[in-house]
Design an enzyme around this catalytic site. Sequence first.
Site, PDB file in Angstrom:
ATOM      1  N   LYS A 120     -11.638  -0.490  -0.263  1.00  0.00           N
ATOM      2  CA  LYS A 120     -11.772   0.950  -0.404  1.00  0.00           C
ATOM      3  C   LYS A 120     -11.253   1.315  -1.783  1.00  0.00           C
ATOM      4  O   LYS A 120     -10.513   0.557  -2.395  1.00  0.00           O
ATOM      5  CB  LYS A 120     -11.044   1.679   0.720  1.00  0.00           C
ATOM      6  CG  LYS A 120      -9.572   1.364   0.900  1.00  0.00           C
ATOM      7  CD  LYS A 120      -9.075   2.066   2.151  1.00  0.00           C
ATOM      8  CE  LYS A 120      -7.587   1.855   2.403  1.00  0.00           C
ATOM      9  NZ  LYS A 120      -7.304   0.594   3.111  1.00  0.00           N
ATOM     10  N   ASP A 141      -6.137   2.293  -3.315  1.00  0.00           N
ATOM     11  CA  ASP A 141      -7.379   2.203  -2.543  1.00  0.00           C
ATOM     12  C   ASP A 141      -7.630   3.424  -1.667  1.00  0.00           C
ATOM     13  O   ASP A 141      -8.731   3.614  -1.169  1.00  0.00           O
ATOM     14  CB  ASP A 141      -7.459   0.902  -1.729  1.00  0.00           C
ATOM     15  CG  ASP A 141      -6.282   0.693  -0.807  1.00  0.00           C
ATOM     16  OD1 ASP A 141      -5.362   1.544  -0.800  1.00  0.00           O
ATOM     17  OD2 ASP A 141      -6.271  -0.326  -0.095  1.00  0.00           O
ATOM     18  N   ARG A 142      -6.610   4.275  -1.468  1.00  0.00           N
ATOM     19  CA  ARG A 142      -6.822   5.473  -0.645  1.00  0.00           C
ATOM     20  C   ARG A 142      -7.068   6.699  -1.517  1.00  0.00           C
ATOM     21  O   ARG A 142      -6.696   6.709  -2.695  1.00  0.00           O
ATOM     22  CB  ARG A 142      -5.588   5.752   0.219  1.00  0.00           C
ATOM     23  CG  ARG A 142      -5.296   4.662   1.201  1.00  0.00           C
ATOM     24  CD  ARG A 142      -4.184   5.077   2.128  1.00  0.00           C
ATOM     25  NE  ARG A 142      -3.982   4.011   3.108  1.00  0.00           N
ATOM     26  CZ  ARG A 142      -3.461   4.192   4.311  1.00  0.00           C
ATOM     27  NH1 ARG A 142      -3.058   5.392   4.680  1.00  0.00           N
ATOM     28  NH2 ARG A 142      -3.317   3.176   5.132  1.00  0.00           N
ATOM     29  N   ASP A 165      -1.386   1.316  -3.847  1.00  0.00           N
ATOM     30  CA  ASP A 165      -2.216   0.296  -4.488  1.00  0.00           C
ATOM     31  C   ASP A 165      -3.580   0.826  -4.923  1.00  0.00           C
ATOM     32  O   ASP A 165      -4.464   0.057  -5.301  1.00  0.00           O
ATOM     33  CB  ASP A 165      -2.379  -0.918  -3.568  1.00  0.00           C
ATOM     34  CG  ASP A 165      -3.041  -0.571  -2.253  1.00  0.00           C
ATOM     35  OD1 ASP A 165      -2.895   0.577  -1.792  1.00  0.00           O
ATOM     36  OD2 ASP A 165      -3.708  -1.449  -1.672  1.00  0.00           O
ATOM     37  N   SER A 204       0.793  -1.222   0.000  1.00  0.00           N
ATOM     38  CA  SER A 204       0.000   0.000   0.000  1.00  0.00           C
ATOM     39  C   SER A 204       0.830   1.278   0.000  1.00  0.00           C
ATOM     40  O   SER A 204       1.613   1.507  -0.902  1.00  0.00           O
ATOM     41  CB  SER A 204      -0.962  -0.047   1.185  1.00  0.00           C
ATOM     42  OG  SER A 204      -1.871   1.007   1.108  1.00  0.00           O
ATOM     43  N   HIS A 205       0.678   2.072   1.053  1.00  0.00           N
ATOM     44  CA  HIS A 205       1.328   3.379   1.115  1.00  0.00           C
ATOM     45  C   HIS A 205       2.766   3.305   1.621  1.00  0.00           C
ATOM     46  O   HIS A 205       3.445   4.319   1.693  1.00  0.00           O
ATOM     47  CB  HIS A 205       0.516   4.283   2.039  1.00  0.00           C
ATOM     48  CG  HIS A 205       0.302   3.651   3.379  1.00  0.00           C
ATOM     49  ND1 HIS A 205      -0.491   2.550   3.536  1.00  0.00           N
ATOM     50  CD2 HIS A 205       0.821   3.939   4.587  1.00  0.00           C
ATOM     51  CE1 HIS A 205      -0.464   2.190   4.805  1.00  0.00           C
ATOM     52  NE2 HIS A 205       0.319   3.007   5.468  1.00  0.00           N
ATOM     53  N   ASP A 218      -2.982   6.248  -3.295  1.00  0.00           N
ATOM     54  CA  ASP A 218      -1.779   5.650  -2.691  1.00  0.00           C
ATOM     55  C   ASP A 218      -1.171   4.550  -3.559  1.00  0.00           C
ATOM     56  O   ASP A 218      -1.567   4.364  -4.711  1.00  0.00           O
ATOM     57  CB  ASP A 218      -2.098   5.107  -1.297  1.00  0.00           C
ATOM     58  CG  ASP A 218      -2.985   3.867  -1.354  1.00  0.00           C
ATOM     59  OD1 ASP A 218      -3.759   3.751  -2.323  1.00  0.00           O
ATOM     60  OD2 ASP A 218      -2.893   3.028  -0.443  1.00  0.00           O
TER      61      ASP A 218
HETATM   62  C1  VG1 Z   1      -3.775   1.481   8.265  1.00  0.00           C
HETATM   63  C2  VG1 Z   1      -5.013   2.319   8.462  1.00  0.00           C
HETATM   64  C3  VG1 Z   1      -6.259   1.487   8.250  1.00  0.00           C
HETATM   65  C4  VG1 Z   1      -6.206   0.849   6.856  1.00  0.00           C
HETATM   66  C5  VG1 Z   1      -4.926   0.058   6.698  1.00  0.00           C
HETATM   67  C6  VG1 Z   1      -4.766  -0.500   5.312  1.00  0.00           C
HETATM   68  O1  VG1 Z   1      -3.757   0.442   9.216  1.00  0.00           O
HETATM   69  O2  VG1 Z   1      -5.018   2.904   9.736  1.00  0.00           O
HETATM   70  O3  VG1 Z   1      -7.395   2.293   8.408  1.00  0.00           O
HETATM   71  O4  VG1 Z   1      -7.300  -0.006   6.667  1.00  0.00           O
HETATM   72  O5  VG1 Z   1      -3.803   0.903   6.967  1.00  0.00           O
HETATM   73  O6  VG1 Z   1      -4.785   0.505   4.355  1.00  0.00           O
HETATM   74  P1  VG1 Z   1      -2.899   0.517  10.569  1.00  0.00           P
HETATM   75  O7  VG1 Z   1      -3.104  -0.811  11.219  1.00  0.00           O
HETATM   76  O8  VG1 Z   1      -1.487   0.781  10.159  1.00  0.00           O
HETATM   77  O9  VG1 Z   1      -3.456   1.650  11.339  1.00  0.00           O
HETATM   78  V1  VG1 Z   1      -3.801   0.328   2.981  1.00  0.00           V
HETATM   79  O10 VG1 Z   1      -4.215   1.550   1.886  1.00  0.00           O
HETATM   80  O11 VG1 Z   1      -2.363   0.279   3.727  1.00  0.00           O
HETATM   81  O12 VG1 Z   1      -4.203  -1.168   2.382  1.00  0.00           O
HETATM   82 CO    CO Z   2      -3.627   1.206   0.085  1.00  0.00          CO
END
Ligand code: VG1
Ligand code: CO
Length: 544
Positions: free
Chosen positions: A377, A282-283, A280, A113-114, A278
């Site tokens: 998302k 989804d954000r 992937d 992801s990010h 982001d």
């Molecule tokens: C974070 C965010 C959470 C989100 C997750 C995956 O998790 O707070 O809301 O669903 O990332 O998003 P954490 O456990 O680090 O707080 V992504 O775009 O990284 O798939």
């Molecule tokens: Co993501």
Amino acid sequence: MEPKVVATQPFEGQRPGTSGLRKKVKVFHQPHYLANFVQSIFDSQEDLKGGVLVVGGDGRFYNREAIQVILRMAAANGVSKVLVGRGGILSTPAASCIIRKYKTQGGIILSASHNPGGPNGDFGIKFNVAAGGPAPENVTSAIYERTTKIDRYLTVDAPDVDLDRLGSMQIDAMVVEVIDPVADYAQLMESLFDFNAIHQLFNSGMFRMRFDAMHAVTGPYAVEILENRLGAEPGTVMNGEPKEDFGGGHPDPNLVHAEALVAMTRGMDGLDFGAASDGDGDRNMILGKDFFVTPSDSLAVLAANAHHAPGYKDGIVGIARSMPTSQAADRVAEELGIECYETPTGWKFFGNLLDAGRITLCGEESFGTGSDHVREKDGLWAVLFWLNLLAVRQQPVGDIVREHWRRFGRNYYTRHDYEGVDAPAAEQLMGHLRILLPDLPRKRLGEYQVRYADDFAYTDPVDGGRADKQGIRIGLEGGSRIVFRLSGTGTEGATLRVYLESYESDPHKIDRETQEVMRPLVLIARELAQIEARTGRLEPDVIT
Ligand code: VG1
Ligand code: CO
């Protein structure tokens, strides 16, 4: 051909976190590390045998290599067909779309992801179920259990598949179909939003926007949808070429990491609309001229305005938000007379509610918004929803949100992240807060009377599944809240997240500066959790 049986031994720590297994690339590079996890998916998910699997990722370093490993193992494990995005690319929401559209038995998404990419960055893998969403707790637990006992995995001797050529190939008896990663997703977006109205908005010459793909997966999606189909001028999409290391950046669409885009929306010559996604896809981050829409507000505004988009013209049946997300959406749900659910952090907790038809929209404060159109998302979906809204209402972003606040009140909101904290110290900090919990409800914190204090636990209303210890939640009088939790996506030390919310119903007090409004709560949170003493940190690393 007989599959090759490779002897292996369990690795410690292959338990999926908030969203799959995320580790440093160096960890994934260890011989058998990826294969162990993939075999644990096949061993625990019996439907995949003889079934169809979707595979793709966000294009980060190790994506292509990992896909070749997975394809050979899928063939050895009796999968009948794999749909893989060209170039190994599939955004997370597009993967969910394809799993659902072609009724496959699930998908494997490669992404952290990010988190930054490249040889020294992060890599990740997660399994999505047939409904298209991230595996629920019982599935991730089964996969994890298997990783602790695994002693062999299956693969075949076969050359690499050409991932850049559309069409079908074979690995033994298994068909590999390389598909256009964008087409199905773009078609779904066209079915939900008023593309004509958005096209006119772009044509009007009165509307300027940029979309920052942050050199991550959404580049090709955004170019096709915004520029090719909706007629936004070429160059609307910036950083549109996916790169294995995201151009050295941090593909996290927030005020800190998408700084250049934010600057373009500020001042006399500021853009009307800025958006980013982001790693992937989804954000999403939504910006107006001199205006930042907090993700919690974005969910609430979209919920209140959903009927303006063709895909939601009949209204919405319910809303869900993750626990730390502000309560702005709750007020909209109340007015609409629909249910609002509070779930633990992570999209997997929305799956059952969406499948059961109990909610239409859902969101998280962490720049995540989505609906029942897929089971992830969806960054570009949120951007298109906003564009649809702007085209219909013909008002600037800031005016739409201010009007919303005047109607519903404003939930001032901020999140403070302390990254790379010593893990045992972070655990002790949470332990300390848990000890304080029983006595808090009778206490005053600063000017606030505590209403309730707990360690959030959730019982899924559809299947009764339990999730405990999901974060410390302290409710204060007047609707203010302080929430503490540890991240489940980081790969280095621990990340402490402090979420703060303060409700203001007076329409004359809705235009104040967020950090100023939040100051008293910030100080209460720091003192209560003894953040400085326990982590050595005076200030957070990231404030959103
Ligand atoms: C974070 C965010 C959470 C989100 C997750 C995956 O998790 O707070 O809301 O669903 O990332 O998003 P954490 O456990 O680090 O707080 V992504 O775009 O990284 O798939
Ligand atoms: Co993501």
